[in-house]
Scaffold this active site. Sequence first.
Site, PDB file in Angstrom:
ATOM      1  N   HIS A  26      37.908  29.003  41.987  1.00  0.00           N
ATOM      2  CA  HIS A  26      37.869  28.377  43.310  1.00  0.00           C
ATOM      3  C   HIS A  26      38.747  27.137  43.276  1.00  0.00           C
ATOM      4  O   HIS A  26      38.274  26.013  43.030  1.00  0.00           O
ATOM      5  CB  HIS A  26      36.418  28.048  43.690  1.00  0.00           C
ATOM      6  CG  HIS A  26      36.239  27.560  45.089  1.00  0.00           C
ATOM      7  ND1 HIS A  26      35.031  27.638  45.758  1.00  0.00           N
ATOM      8  CD2 HIS A  26      37.096  26.968  45.957  1.00  0.00           C
ATOM      9  CE1 HIS A  26      35.172  27.114  46.970  1.00  0.00           C
ATOM     10  NE2 HIS A  26      36.409  26.692  47.102  1.00  0.00           N
ATOM     11  N   HIS A  28      42.076  25.711  45.602  1.00  0.00           N
ATOM     12  CA  HIS A  28      43.082  25.853  46.673  1.00  0.00           C
ATOM     13  C   HIS A  28      44.336  25.188  46.147  1.00  0.00           C
ATOM     14  O   HIS A  28      44.330  23.968  45.890  1.00  0.00           O
ATOM     15  CB  HIS A  28      42.612  25.153  47.947  1.00  0.00           C
ATOM     16  CG  HIS A  28      41.315  25.699  48.464  1.00  0.00           C
ATOM     17  ND1 HIS A  28      41.249  26.643  49.452  1.00  0.00           N
ATOM     18  CD2 HIS A  28      40.021  25.440  48.105  1.00  0.00           C
ATOM     19  CE1 HIS A  28      39.988  26.934  49.704  1.00  0.00           C
ATOM     20  NE2 HIS A  28      39.215  26.223  48.890  1.00  0.00           N
ATOM     21  N   HIS A 206      34.514  31.837  51.676  1.00  0.00           N
ATOM     22  CA  HIS A 206      33.731  30.603  51.707  1.00  0.00           C
ATOM     23  C   HIS A 206      32.538  30.852  52.644  1.00  0.00           C
ATOM     24  O   HIS A 206      32.725  31.327  53.770  1.00  0.00           O
ATOM     25  CB  HIS A 206      34.540  29.446  52.275  1.00  0.00           C
ATOM     26  CG  HIS A 206      35.526  28.849  51.322  1.00  0.00           C
ATOM     27  ND1 HIS A 206      36.495  29.572  50.695  1.00  0.00           N
ATOM     28  CD2 HIS A 206      35.677  27.556  50.881  1.00  0.00           C
ATOM     29  CE1 HIS A 206      37.204  28.771  49.922  1.00  0.00           C
ATOM     30  NE2 HIS A 206      36.741  27.546  50.011  1.00  0.00           N
ATOM     31  N   GLU A 209      28.771  26.516  52.619  1.00  0.00           N
ATOM     32  CA  GLU A 209      29.204  25.188  52.131  1.00  0.00           C
ATOM     33  C   GLU A 209      28.554  24.172  53.076  1.00  0.00           C
ATOM     34  O   GLU A 209      27.620  23.479  52.707  1.00  0.00           O
ATOM     35  CB  GLU A 209      30.742  25.086  52.161  1.00  0.00           C
ATOM     36  CG  GLU A 209      31.277  23.723  51.742  1.00  0.00           C
ATOM     37  CD  GLU A 209      32.814  23.605  51.863  1.00  0.00           C
ATOM     38  OE1 GLU A 209      33.443  24.474  52.503  1.00  0.00           O
ATOM     39  OE2 GLU A 209      33.374  22.623  51.329  1.00  0.00           O
ATOM     40  N   ASP A 287      37.888  23.182  43.433  1.00  0.00           N
ATOM     41  CA  ASP A 287      38.127  23.282  44.879  1.00  0.00           C
ATOM     42  C   ASP A 287      39.482  22.679  45.274  1.00  0.00           C
ATOM     43  O   ASP A 287      40.468  23.402  45.396  1.00  0.00           O
ATOM     44  CB  ASP A 287      36.980  22.640  45.662  1.00  0.00           C
ATOM     45  CG  ASP A 287      36.813  23.203  47.069  1.00  0.00           C
ATOM     46  OD1 ASP A 287      37.540  24.156  47.415  1.00  0.00           O
ATOM     47  OD2 ASP A 287      35.949  22.712  47.817  1.00  0.00           O
ATOM     48  N   ASP A 288      39.525  21.361  45.470  1.00  0.00           N
ATOM     49  CA  ASP A 288      40.763  20.647  45.840  1.00  0.00           C
ATOM     50  C   ASP A 288      40.870  19.416  44.948  1.00  0.00           C
ATOM     51  O   ASP A 288      40.599  18.289  45.400  1.00  0.00           O
ATOM     52  CB  ASP A 288      40.706  20.242  47.321  1.00  0.00           C
ATOM     53  CG  ASP A 288      40.579  21.455  48.229  1.00  0.00           C
ATOM     54  OD1 ASP A 288      41.590  22.116  48.484  1.00  0.00           O
ATOM     55  OD2 ASP A 288      39.442  21.745  48.654  1.00  0.00           O
TER      56      ASP A 288
HETATM   57  N1  HPA Z   1      36.263  24.518  52.331  1.00  0.00           N
HETATM   58  C1  HPA Z   1      36.883  25.219  53.287  1.00  0.00           C
HETATM   59  N2  HPA Z   1      38.192  25.303  53.386  1.00  0.00           N
HETATM   60  C2  HPA Z   1      38.931  24.682  52.468  1.00  0.00           C
HETATM   61  C3  HPA Z   1      38.354  23.952  51.464  1.00  0.00           C
HETATM   62  C4  HPA Z   1      36.949  23.871  51.379  1.00  0.00           C
HETATM   63  O1  HPA Z   1      36.341  23.229  50.509  1.00  0.00           O
HETATM   64  N3  HPA Z   1      39.372  23.454  50.726  1.00  0.00           N
HETATM   65  C5  HPA Z   1      40.515  23.886  51.282  1.00  0.00           C
HETATM   66  N4  HPA Z   1      40.259  24.638  52.342  1.00  0.00           N
HETATM   67 ZN    ZN Z   2      37.215  25.887  48.800  1.00  0.00          ZN
END
Ligand code: HPA
Ligand code: ZN
Length: 347
Positions: A26, A28, A206, A209, A287-288
Site C-alpha cells: 500500500h 501511492h 480502499h 479508512e 501509504d504516502d
Molecule cells: N486514501 C485515499 N486515497 C489516497 C490515499 C489515501 O490514503 N493516498 C493517496 N490517495
Molecule cells: Zn492509500
Amino acid sequence: MNVQATKPLNTRLETLLRGMPKTELHIHIEGSLEPELIFALAKRNQVTLPFKDVDSLRAAYDFKDLQSFLDIYYAGASVLLEEEDFYDMTWAYLKRAHSEGVVYAEIFFDPQTHTHRGVAVSTVIEGIDRACQHAKTTLGIESALIMCFLRHLDEDDALKTLQEALPFLDRLIGVGLDSSELGHPPEKFERVFAKARALGLKAVAHAGEEGPAAYIWGALKALGAERIDHGVQCVQDDQLLAELKRTRVPLTVCPLSNVKLCVYDNLSQHPIKKLLDMGLCVMVNSDDPAYFGGYINDNYIELFKALDMNEDDAIALAACSIEAAFVPQSKKDLWLGQLQAFHQSLT
Ligand code: HPA
Ligand code: ZN
C-alpha cells in the site's frame, strides 16, 4: 501529529523490524514525492507551485482529514509531466524501500491525476515501469503496478482510463480504488472492476479508512476485492471481522497515515494488534510516506513503540505481508524462508 510518549524499543527488536524481509502493498507512488523532488521537478518543467519553498510546502502538511491531504497531494503531483519525472520518483522510492528490507512492492499509481492534465498514460506507465525494471536488475527488489481509479470521478472516466491502459496490460497486476472515500461507495465502480477482473487483473480497493464498514462489504461483494486497503473500520462490525478472519482477505494497514489524517488521535489507539491477535491477515505499509512522516520502517517502529508489540508480532506482520502479495506460492515460500533465517541470525 499527536504522538504519545512512548518507550524506546530494545535494540534486537529494532534490528528485526528494520532488517526483516517484508513486502509493501500500500504505497501511492505520487505520495512518495518528497518536497525537494517536487521543487526540483517544478524547476525542470517550469511549473509554478502555490508554495514559495520546500519549508513552506512541508509546513502545509498539517491535515485534518483525507480531503485536506488529497488537495495538497494533487498539487504536488502537478509537477509530473515527462517520463523521466515518473522514473525519478519511482526510483527514489524503490531505493529507499530496498534499504528498509522491502523485497517486493505493489505500487499504486493514479493515471487520472495525470491524464486530466494532458499527460499520456504511456508516459506515466513507462516511466514508473522503467524504474521498476532498473531496481530489479540493480538492487534485486521486485515490484508490480496497481492502477487506481479516482473515486471522486465518475465510473465512465474510470472505464475510459482502463481502455487507455489496455496496451500496457502486461505491466499491471491489478486495479485499485482511491481518493475521497465518503460519499463514493464501491458500488459506484462495479462495472469497471468487473471488466478489469475479466481482463485478468486483481482487484483491491480502499475501504473503511474514513468510510463505514459497509464500504468494506461493498468492496468485497460488488468489486470482488481480494485485498482491502486500510480497512480499519472493520472493527465496527463483528460479522465482517469474522468474514475477514475466515477468508483471510488481507487489510493493508497504514498506521502513520491514520494518525496524520486524524482517523486516530495517536498510535496507541490503533486496532492493528487487536486485528492481528484475532487472526486477521494484516500488515504495515506507508501509504504516502513523503506526506505522513515516514516510510515503512518508521511505521513499524512507531507502532511497536506505541502498542508494546514484540518479536512474534513483528514476524507475524512480515509473514502476512508476504502471504498477501500477488505472487506465486513458490516466491512466498522463498521470502518466508528468508524471514525465518533473518530472525534466527539475530543475536
Ligand atoms: N486514501 C485515499 N486515497 C489516497 C490515499 C489515501 O490514503 N493516498 C493517496 N490517495
Ligand atoms: Zn492509500
